[in-house]
Scaffold this active site. Sequence first.
Site, PDB file in Angstrom:
ATOM      1  N   VAL A  84     -47.674  66.034   3.077  1.00  0.00           N
ATOM      2  CA  VAL A  84     -49.006  66.609   3.279  1.00  0.00           C
ATOM      3  C   VAL A  84     -49.888  66.142   2.130  1.00  0.00           C
ATOM      4  CG1 VAL A  84     -50.358  68.724   3.502  1.00  0.00           C
ATOM      5  CG2 VAL A  84     -48.021  68.659   4.403  1.00  0.00           C
ATOM      6  N   SER A 111     -46.990  62.143   0.692  1.00  0.00           N
ATOM      7  CA  SER A 111     -48.058  61.388   1.340  1.00  0.00           C
ATOM      8  C   SER A 111     -48.686  60.390   0.383  1.00  0.00           C
ATOM      9  CB  SER A 111     -49.134  62.358   1.841  1.00  0.00           C
ATOM     10  OG  SER A 111     -50.271  61.660   2.312  1.00  0.00           O
ATOM     11  N   HIS A 281     -48.591  65.877  14.616  1.00  0.00           N
ATOM     12  CA  HIS A 281     -49.372  66.051  13.389  1.00  0.00           C
ATOM     13  C   HIS A 281     -49.773  67.503  13.194  1.00  0.00           C
ATOM     14  CE1 HIS A 281     -50.913  63.237  10.316  1.00  0.00           C
ATOM     15  NE2 HIS A 281     -51.734  64.221  10.009  1.00  0.00           N
ATOM     16  N   GLY A 313     -43.289  70.384  13.464  1.00  0.00           N
ATOM     17  CA  GLY A 313     -44.334  71.144  14.141  1.00  0.00           C
ATOM     18  C   GLY A 313     -43.876  72.490  14.658  1.00  0.00           C
ATOM     19  N   ARG A 316     -41.064  78.135  12.048  1.00  0.00           N
ATOM     20  CA  ARG A 316     -41.398  79.275  11.188  1.00  0.00           C
ATOM     21  C   ARG A 316     -40.181  80.121  10.836  1.00  0.00           C
ATOM     22  NH1 ARG A 316     -45.068  76.369  11.195  1.00  0.00           N
ATOM     23  NH2 ARG A 316     -47.282  76.775  11.629  1.00  0.00           N
ATOM     24  N   ARG A 336     -47.054  73.491   6.843  1.00  0.00           N
ATOM     25  CA  ARG A 336     -47.790  74.690   6.447  1.00  0.00           C
ATOM     26  C   ARG A 336     -46.921  75.706   5.716  1.00  0.00           C
ATOM     27  NH1 ARG A 336     -50.126  73.437  11.547  1.00  0.00           N
ATOM     28  NH2 ARG A 336     -52.383  73.033  11.432  1.00  0.00           N
TER      29      ARG A 336
END
Length: 392
Positions: A84, A111, A281, A313, A316, A336
Amino acid sequence: MASTRDWFETVAEARRRARRRLPGPVFLAIEAGSEAGVTRADNLAAFAEIKFAPPRLADLPQVRDLRTTVLGTDIALPVLASPVGAQAVHPLGEVGVALGTRDAGTAMGLSEFASRPAAAVAAANPKLFFQVHWSADRDTLLKRAELAKAGGATALIVTLDWSFPGGRDWGSPSIPERLDLKTLARLAPAGLARPGYLLDWLRHGGLPGLTVPNMALPGQPAPGFFAAYRDWMTVPPPTWADIAWLREHWDGPFLVKGVMRPEDARRAIDAGATAISVSNHGGNNLDGTPASIRALPAVVAAVGDRAEVLLDGGVRRGGDVVKALALGARAVMIGRPVLWGLAAGGPSGVRNVFGILHSGIDSALLALGRASVRDLVADDVILPADFSRGLA
């Protein structure tokens, strides 16, 4: 054990703490998806559609084995940090993620748009994979990759799931080009509402810079984030011949990220990929694309045993990881949740997120009667009839 001031017991709690700590514009920039956020929402909803097969009794060892190998690197659990860019949620940025993933025994992607150089990140965690987009000509990309390798990166990730969509970052404000006095005055109310965030940065020498050191070649200054982004927008998209050329010149594991179609998976392998990441993404590209987990079964079937398949993606919980592994993924990447953990507690917050997932994976293995993540099979989950939505 309930959450404490220094520890949280769910990824959702990490998100709540990140929201309380970060200025509103910073938090919304993490949360946002493209346009209406349809793909971002489906990344989460699709996991809820997958059910576990009923638990079964089995003779199991007292400790389940969560270890695996990804891109030639041994990791303690089948979860790694996704690359990221510009991780300004904490003063340590990508180095904080490196410290947290190191303590969790896993790897991270870095990244080319990161705020810290590869060598500094690899010094904190040598299990480092460097990511490039097709953001420059062939020779420049290869030089960036080689510099990252010299700094300690062991594998290359080529990200293809980005095409400059309109409406990027639905729900988030614009990100400033530079932190000049005018910009600081405009952002002051949001910053002053989160004084702990500002104090952390001031203790570490000042507000975040907006440069990308991994995109600078020797003797060049690090370009600004948006200057580098604008340069990227002028570069034609890569062909499969371009990908094959880069693979030919990269000596090491090679992952193609952003594959959602079986045909593209086969083309990536033909181009020399040793691993593939099924990814949209994080819902930040073409809105309306199905969840990446919906595409996973068909990609796994197309790849067979010719390459490792990862998923990126919507993960959680540890149970989400187990569902992806049962459908054929070698491991998953998370974005995230890592940033939420970093914002909530720095390196220890990142470690906390991976610890939560480790515990959840172990619990699911126990209930499914599996001694190892390598024992999971498709019969361990139940898919609705229309789950793949035409992707099979």
